[in-house]
Structures are given as structure tokens and as C-alpha cells.
Design a protein around this motif. Sequence first.
Motif, PDB file in Angstrom:
ATOM      1  N   GLN A   1      28.999   1.337  18.689  1.00  0.00           N
ATOM      2  CA  GLN A   1      28.371   2.649  18.573  1.00  0.00           C
ATOM      3  C   GLN A   1      28.804   3.384  17.309  1.00  0.00           C
ATOM      4  O   GLN A   1      28.391   4.522  17.092  1.00  0.00           O
ATOM      5  CB  GLN A   1      28.690   3.502  19.799  1.00  0.00           C
ATOM      6  CG  GLN A   1      28.121   2.932  21.090  1.00  0.00           C
ATOM      7  CD  GLN A   1      28.236   3.902  22.236  1.00  0.00           C
ATOM      8  OE1 GLN A   1      29.185   4.669  22.341  1.00  0.00           O
ATOM      9  NE2 GLN A   1      27.259   3.881  23.127  1.00  0.00           N
ATOM     10  N   HIS A   2      29.625   2.738  16.489  1.00  0.00           N
ATOM     11  CA  HIS A   2      30.101   3.358  15.256  1.00  0.00           C
ATOM     12  C   HIS A   2      29.734   2.477  14.055  1.00  0.00           C
ATOM     13  O   HIS A   2      29.435   1.294  14.196  1.00  0.00           O
ATOM     14  CB  HIS A   2      31.624   3.540  15.277  1.00  0.00           C
ATOM     15  CG  HIS A   2      32.117   4.498  16.305  1.00  0.00           C
ATOM     16  ND1 HIS A   2      32.170   4.190  17.652  1.00  0.00           N
ATOM     17  CD2 HIS A   2      32.589   5.773  16.190  1.00  0.00           C
ATOM     18  CE1 HIS A   2      32.660   5.233  18.315  1.00  0.00           C
ATOM     19  NE2 HIS A   2      32.920   6.200  17.453  1.00  0.00           N
TER      20      HIS A   2
ATOM     21  N   HIS B   1      20.915  13.387   8.460  1.00  0.00           N
ATOM     22  CA  HIS B   1      20.538  14.190   9.624  1.00  0.00           C
ATOM     23  C   HIS B   1      21.411  13.723  10.768  1.00  0.00           C
ATOM     24  O   HIS B   1      21.621  12.525  10.954  1.00  0.00           O
ATOM     25  CB  HIS B   1      19.064  14.011   9.983  1.00  0.00           C
ATOM     26  CG  HIS B   1      18.112  14.445   8.910  1.00  0.00           C
ATOM     27  ND1 HIS B   1      17.784  15.755   8.691  1.00  0.00           N
ATOM     28  CD2 HIS B   1      17.432  13.733   7.982  1.00  0.00           C
ATOM     29  CE1 HIS B   1      16.934  15.849   7.692  1.00  0.00           C
ATOM     30  NE2 HIS B   1      16.712  14.628   7.233  1.00  0.00           N
ATOM     31  N   ASP B   2      21.911  14.669  11.565  1.00  0.00           N
ATOM     32  CA  ASP B   2      22.867  14.315  12.605  1.00  0.00           C
ATOM     33  C   ASP B   2      22.334  13.250  13.557  1.00  0.00           C
ATOM     34  O   ASP B   2      23.052  12.333  13.948  1.00  0.00           O
ATOM     35  CB  ASP B   2      23.254  15.566  13.402  1.00  0.00           C
ATOM     36  CG  ASP B   2      24.183  16.477  12.622  1.00  0.00           C
ATOM     37  OD1 ASP B   2      24.774  15.991  11.638  1.00  0.00           O
ATOM     38  OD2 ASP B   2      24.315  17.657  12.980  1.00  0.00           O
ATOM     39  N   HIS B   3      21.083  13.393  13.950  1.00  0.00           N
ATOM     40  CA  HIS B   3      20.528  12.486  14.962  1.00  0.00           C
ATOM     41  C   HIS B   3      19.709  11.363  14.345  1.00  0.00           C
ATOM     42  O   HIS B   3      19.411  10.365  15.008  1.00  0.00           O
ATOM     43  CB  HIS B   3      19.643  13.300  15.922  1.00  0.00           C
ATOM     44  CG  HIS B   3      19.344  12.602  17.206  1.00  0.00           C
ATOM     45  ND1 HIS B   3      20.323  12.182  18.091  1.00  0.00           N
ATOM     46  CD2 HIS B   3      18.164  12.228  17.772  1.00  0.00           C
ATOM     47  CE1 HIS B   3      19.766  11.608  19.123  1.00  0.00           C
ATOM     48  NE2 HIS B   3      18.464  11.610  18.965  1.00  0.00           N
TER      49      HIS B   3
ATOM     50  N   ALA C   1      25.791   6.074  17.803  1.00  0.00           N
ATOM     51  CA  ALA C   1      25.140   6.096  19.109  1.00  0.00           C
ATOM     52  C   ALA C   1      25.936   6.975  20.062  1.00  0.00           C
ATOM     53  O   ALA C   1      27.040   7.420  19.752  1.00  0.00           O
ATOM     54  CB  ALA C   1      25.019   4.674  19.648  1.00  0.00           C
ATOM     55  N   ASP C   2      25.349   7.254  21.230  1.00  0.00           N
ATOM     56  CA  ASP C   2      26.032   8.098  22.202  1.00  0.00           C
ATOM     57  C   ASP C   2      26.431   7.269  23.419  1.00  0.00           C
ATOM     58  O   ASP C   2      26.418   6.045  23.392  1.00  0.00           O
ATOM     59  CB  ASP C   2      25.173   9.298  22.594  1.00  0.00           C
ATOM     60  CG  ASP C   2      23.810   8.874  23.138  1.00  0.00           C
ATOM     61  OD1 ASP C   2      23.733   7.789  23.732  1.00  0.00           O
ATOM     62  OD2 ASP C   2      22.843   9.638  22.957  1.00  0.00           O
ATOM     63  N   SER C   3      26.779   7.956  24.505  1.00  0.00           N
ATOM     64  CA  SER C   3      27.349   7.284  25.676  1.00  0.00           C
ATOM     65  C   SER C   3      26.315   6.627  26.573  1.00  0.00           C
ATOM     66  O   SER C   3      26.661   6.070  27.603  1.00  0.00           O
ATOM     67  CB  SER C   3      28.161   8.294  26.495  1.00  0.00           C
ATOM     68  OG  SER C   3      27.333   9.367  26.923  1.00  0.00           O
TER      69      SER C   3
ATOM     70  N   VAL D   1      19.322   2.037  15.077  1.00  0.00           N
ATOM     71  CA  VAL D   1      19.935   2.114  16.399  1.00  0.00           C
ATOM     72  C   VAL D   1      18.890   1.678  17.410  1.00  0.00           C
ATOM     73  O   VAL D   1      17.702   2.004  17.276  1.00  0.00           O
ATOM     74  CB  VAL D   1      20.413   3.551  16.702  1.00  0.00           C
ATOM     75  CG1 VAL D   1      21.234   3.586  17.984  1.00  0.00           C
ATOM     76  CG2 VAL D   1      21.240   4.092  15.537  1.00  0.00           C
ATOM     77  N   ASP D   2      19.313   0.950  18.435  1.00  0.00           N
ATOM     78  CA  ASP D   2      18.335   0.325  19.330  1.00  0.00           C
ATOM     79  C   ASP D   2      17.631   1.293  20.276  1.00  0.00           C
ATOM     80  O   ASP D   2      16.837   0.875  21.119  1.00  0.00           O
ATOM     81  CB  ASP D   2      18.959  -0.834  20.111  1.00  0.00           C
ATOM     82  CG  ASP D   2      20.028  -0.393  21.090  1.00  0.00           C
ATOM     83  OD1 ASP D   2      20.310   0.820  21.155  1.00  0.00           O
ATOM     84  OD2 ASP D   2      20.577  -1.245  21.799  1.00  0.00           O
TER      85      ASP D   2
END
Length: 513
Positions: A409-410, A466-468, A428-430, A449-450
Motif C-alpha cells: 500500500q506504499h 493530488h492526495d487521492h 492505498a488505504d485500509s 492502484v487497483d
Amino acid sequence: MTQDRGPTADTPSGRRLGLMWVFAPLAGALVVLAVIFHIRGWGSIPGGSCGSKYQACADGTGTLIVLAFVFTFGGVITLIGVLALLVKRGFGRAHLIALPLAGAVLIAWPGWQFAQWLRGPMLDIAWTTPLDRPEETRVQGLWVTGDGTVVRGRSDALIAHDPRGGARRWSVDAPVRMSLCSMSDTVSQGIALAAYARHEEPCRSVAAIDTDSGRTLWKKTVDADDLRFTRPQGGRVAIDGGTAVVATKDGARAFGLRDGRPRWSYRLDDDCEPALVSAAGGRTRIVEVCDPLGVGKVTAHVLTLDSGDGKELRRHDLPTETSLSELGVISAEPFVIRVTESDERGLDAVLAFGGDGVEPVVVKRIGTDEELALGTVESRFPAQAGLKALVHENTLIVATRTTDGDTPQHVSAYSLRDGARQWRVKIADSRGDEVGSLAVADRRIGVYVDDRRILRLDPRTGAKQHDHGAVIDEAVLRIGSDVQLLAGPGDGWTLVNPDSGEYPPLLGLTPKD
């Protein structure tokens, strides 16, 4: 007799009429903002559903939809109240239309731009290529030429596509009863190398392909009879300037890239064989594996040759004692490889080779707080290294998972001068999303990111543009797993599906308005 002059601007009735000239345009503006925010908000939900591990929402989706309803109720109530008062005061139809319309016209363009900014970046699927046939077709490797042409290597053919619309430019069938088994990592002078093999036989047949036209410039058959190299894999052919290098049974041979004329040959020590060849920057590297006693006491070395004449310049001993379970090239220049020994306590690292006389820099795959998520050399495109890593400006940039995480995720960056980590950023997030692939685009690192997002990172600091990231607007499922991200024309991207019989082989992405 006193004349009745009606309400003035200083009377309560006059002040109310003055406010009508403010609230009437405001009501029209609110109604238009409601329409805009509904269009932008609901339009930012790909396929009508998002927020799962399989499909991310645009950054401002929730805010847009909430504001859309606020503007809807506020605008409708205000407009009804204002129109009722205007009618009561005797204003004609022209005023009833013109005043709200003026506010609507004035707010439309800035409101549209504000909603787009609030929504965040999105990507449209601008074009796709037709599904491959036969259906079980799988991509083995890729070339990207100087003008951006994408060449897909299938087991049965090489197919070139225009980067702006995906149109097929040319195709070259594999030789009869042969399948693609290896591809050069790079294209030089508009030429690339492909190697072919018969069923359960080693990679013997080599062809030089003009990537502009698809024309085969020359073909060679080399002595390569090691049956362990029967599956598709990278590191069997390489290019350096005008030299083509091919792995053989006991070493390597070099040919003129354009004419195929023999240049030089290099023979390894007895009981040694080449595990891979790579070439760039005037240097050819051979990773040789030796088992002189034939009892499993394995040694491995990196030989550096002059690409011009094949002269040995340097020999590095790898700290290995058993067979290698993973070996792949991450970068040809600088020369960076991934090595994993079969011994669970053996070498498992990324090695970066600098100058000819400098010992390699070692970056361990598993550190104290994170693990490099390299996958395997067969995880994406077996005829080339399919790793979630790249080298940019002497920095290894790689997907990583933390010691308490199950998925990568990093993205982390390691200096190839000393092996120190320079930065790490969470992508990625949780929800279980993970980093899919990396690409270099316009001096930035692209990260797929998937959950259907693409981010841009500053390679020096890891800062996000951009953050997201930019969300791909995918109404119908057209993106599979293990896709490869490539830089596209302008600010666009190209995605390559390995399983191209089930999904479109190529997808062109452009920024969504």
C-alpha cells in the motif's frame, strides 16, 4: 392634498424591493449550482457505484452531492419566495424571467469550474482496442518506441498500436510452430530483439524487428540447449547501441543490430551457464551461475564486458551458495537486478552496480519495517521483468508493504548510491487496495492502484500531485488485474491488460473535463 408617491428606497417596502433585485439573481444562481453539482456529483461515480476496494470515488464526490441537495432546496425555496413577492409587487413577466436568469448566467461558468476543482481529477477511457483472439491469449512483454508506439509481445505475434487511438500499425507472426520466449528490455535505433522457441525447447531463434514498420531485419539461430530456459523469460536477448547480445548455452554472442553480422562471442568457465544477459551504456552484463562439482554448491557472478568487443572488464562475486529462485533485471542502466537465493537465509535483495570498480549497493527485500513488493519475474510479463519497481535518476522506486500489512500500500524510494531509504508515501488505504504498477511520465512517477486510481508522485520527495489521485471513470469492467501503466500522449496514460482475451488489450486514458 398630499400626493401618494409609493414606497421609496428608504421605506421598509422600498428596502424589500431592493432586496428582490439581489435575491432574484441569487435564486437563479442557486438553482443552476444545484444542477451543476448534481451533474458533477453523480457523474463522478464510475458506473453508478464507488467507494469499494475495486472502484474508488473521486475526492469530492460526497461533498458535491451534499451541496447539490443544499443548493436544490435553498434555490427552489428562494426562487418561489422571490417570484411570489415580485408578482405581488406588480413586476411583469420580463422581470420574473430576466432577474433569476441573470444570476444563473453569471454563476454558470465559475460554478462549473469550482465543481470540477472540488470533484478532483478523473480520467476518461478515451479508447480501447478490440479483444484478442484466441481468447486465452496473454501478453508476454512490451516495447515502447520513441514516438510512443506500444508493441505487445504475444506468444504467437508482435502487434504494434498507435499511442493516440490504439489503431493497429503492424503485426508480425511468430515463426511456424514457435512461440515468443524472450524480448529485449529496450528499443535502440528503432530496433528491438525477439527470441522464439519450439515446444519444450530452449530459446534458440532470434530476430531483429524494425519497430517502425514491423519488418524483420535478420534472423539467427544460436546454440542454447539448456532445457531450464524453455519457459518465457527476460534476460535472453539485449541491446546496447548498435550491438545485439544473445545468451547462448555457455556464454553470449553479439551481432550487429542492423545487419546481424557477428561481432564477438564470450565463453564462460566450464560448469557455468548464463542466467541472464543485459546491456546498456557500452557495457554488457552476464549473470553466470556455476556448479563446478555438480553437487549443488552454487556460485554466481556478474561479468561486465565491453559491448563493443566483448572484452571482460570486471567480475563481481555474488554472495550466494545455493541456486537462485528469483533473478530479474530491474534496470539495464544503471544495472540493477533482483536476486533471491533458494536458501531461506540466503541472499534476497536488490543489487545496484555502479562503476566497473565499485562494489554493488545492496537493498534488502525485507527490512525491519517494510518489504519490497517485487512480485516474481513471471507475475506480469514473463518475457520481461514484470516487477513493481523502476529506477529513476539513480533511485529505486518500488511498491512496499509494511511489516503489519498484507498488501503493498506504499511506494518507497531508495538511493542506489548508499541503499538508504529516501522517502515512503502511503498510496492505498485500509480497504485492501494495493499498488499495481509504476511508470515514469513527464519527470513524475505514475502509480496505478487497483481501485482504479492513478497518482503522480514527485520522484525527489514522494509528494503527491493530488492526495487521492485521478479516478478512472469505468462504467463497464474493462481493466483486469496485473495491468501495466504506461505514459500516454500529453497528460494521458495507457493501460495494458495482460489477459487480453478477456479484457481490451490497451486502454487510452485522458483527463475528464
